[in-house]
Design an enzyme around this catalytic site. Structure first.
Site, PDB file in Angstrom:
ATOM      1  N   ASN A   1     -31.708 -19.809  18.794  1.00  0.00           N
ATOM      2  CA  ASN A   1     -33.158 -19.743  19.077  1.00  0.00           C
ATOM      3  C   ASN A   1     -33.705 -18.332  19.241  1.00  0.00           C
ATOM      4  O   ASN A   1     -34.910 -18.163  19.441  1.00  0.00           O
ATOM      5  CB  ASN A   1     -33.526 -20.601  20.307  1.00  0.00           C
ATOM      6  CG  ASN A   1     -33.153 -22.048  20.095  1.00  0.00           C
ATOM      7  OD1 ASN A   1     -33.548 -22.643  19.078  1.00  0.00           O
ATOM      8  ND2 ASN A   1     -32.372 -22.627  20.983  1.00  0.00           N
TER       9      ASN A   1
ATOM     10  N   ARG B   1     -41.522 -18.697  20.205  1.00  0.00           N
ATOM     11  CA  ARG B   1     -41.152 -19.619  21.290  1.00  0.00           C
ATOM     12  C   ARG B   1     -41.590 -19.058  22.653  1.00  0.00           C
ATOM     13  O   ARG B   1     -41.503 -17.848  22.889  1.00  0.00           O
ATOM     14  CB  ARG B   1     -39.629 -19.859  21.288  1.00  0.00           C
ATOM     15  CG  ARG B   1     -38.814 -18.666  21.761  1.00  0.00           C
ATOM     16  CD  ARG B   1     -37.317 -18.830  21.634  1.00  0.00           C
ATOM     17  NE  ARG B   1     -36.710 -19.610  22.686  1.00  0.00           N
ATOM     18  CZ  ARG B   1     -35.495 -19.340  23.198  1.00  0.00           C
ATOM     19  NH1 ARG B   1     -34.782 -18.314  22.753  1.00  0.00           N
ATOM     20  NH2 ARG B   1     -34.993 -20.096  24.137  1.00  0.00           N
TER      21      ARG B   1
ATOM     22  N   ASN C   1     -26.342 -11.418  22.856  1.00  0.00           N
ATOM     23  CA  ASN C   1     -27.217 -12.317  23.608  1.00  0.00           C
ATOM     24  C   ASN C   1     -26.818 -13.719  23.155  1.00  0.00           C
ATOM     25  O   ASN C   1     -27.238 -14.168  22.073  1.00  0.00           O
ATOM     26  CB  ASN C   1     -28.688 -12.034  23.307  1.00  0.00           C
ATOM     27  CG  ASN C   1     -29.604 -12.942  24.136  1.00  0.00           C
ATOM     28  OD1 ASN C   1     -29.156 -13.960  24.688  1.00  0.00           O
ATOM     29  ND2 ASN C   1     -30.873 -12.589  24.219  1.00  0.00           N
TER      30      ASN C   1
ATOM     31  N   HIS D   1     -24.481 -20.285  29.073  1.00  0.00           N
ATOM     32  CA  HIS D   1     -24.320 -21.106  30.268  1.00  0.00           C
ATOM     33  C   HIS D   1     -23.192 -22.131  30.170  1.00  0.00           C
ATOM     34  O   HIS D   1     -22.867 -22.753  31.162  1.00  0.00           O
ATOM     35  CB  HIS D   1     -25.664 -21.778  30.596  1.00  0.00           C
ATOM     36  CG  HIS D   1     -26.820 -20.813  30.523  1.00  0.00           C
ATOM     37  ND1 HIS D   1     -26.890 -19.694  31.323  1.00  0.00           N
ATOM     38  CD2 HIS D   1     -27.913 -20.756  29.705  1.00  0.00           C
ATOM     39  CE1 HIS D   1     -27.986 -19.009  31.012  1.00  0.00           C
ATOM     40  NE2 HIS D   1     -28.625 -19.623  30.034  1.00  0.00           N
TER      41      HIS D   1
END
Ligand code: DQA
Length: 150
Positions: A10, A17, A74, A80
């Site tokens: 994403n 976004r 990133n 997570h």
């Protein structure tokens, strides 16, 4: 000096976004700007983005095979929960890897507070927007110069 920049799921949608969180600067503009900063420092950047976990793991392995001096990653939401990405980062040690997040993950939803990937990295920069990538680049340059001087 060669640095790989690896962006996860994403991130290609940044600028479109959730502008209130990630800002209005588009992904390509953000990476173009980083390239210009790198050029000024005579750093060769290899920028990669994928929405797939396996492709990100392959990119980490490729950074090792290419003899990269450092990696800026990133991992997006994989941060997570991807133990596979953690292990891929650990697998390419001693290449220094810095984790970057545009947003301050510690000030957001509970599930974002934990990074399972950062223990394999030398550190994390988060909440500083696109400049986080430039700060990570500066740190990797500093480390490389220090190593050459010693
Ligand atoms: C992000 C933070 C993650 O929690 C999120 O899933 C992203 C972007 C950031 O750069 O702030 O996709 O990595």
């Amino acid at each position: 000096m060669k640095i790989s920049v690896i962006n996860g799921p994403n991130l290609n949608m940044v600028g479109i976004r959730e502008e209130n969180i990630y800002g209005r600067q588009h992904y390509d503009e953000m990476m173009d700007r980083l390239c210009r900063v790198a050029e000024e420092q005579e750093v060769a950047l290899n920028i990669f983005q994928s929405n797939s976990e396996g492709a990100l793991i392959d990119a980490l392995h490729a950074a090792y095979a290419d003899g990269a001096d450092g990696v800026i990653i990133n991992p997006g939401a994989y941060t997570h929960y991807s133990y596979a990405l953690h292990d891929a980062i650990a697998a390419i040690a001693p290449i220094p890897v810095i984790e970057v997040h545009l947003s301050n993950i510690h000030a957001r939803e509970d599930f974002r507070h934990k990074s399972v990937t950062v223990p394999a990295c030398i550190g994390q920069i988060c909440g500083l927007g696109a400049e986080g990538y430039e700060l990570a680049l500066t740190k990797l340059l500093f480390m490389k110069n220090k190593k050459e001087l010693s």
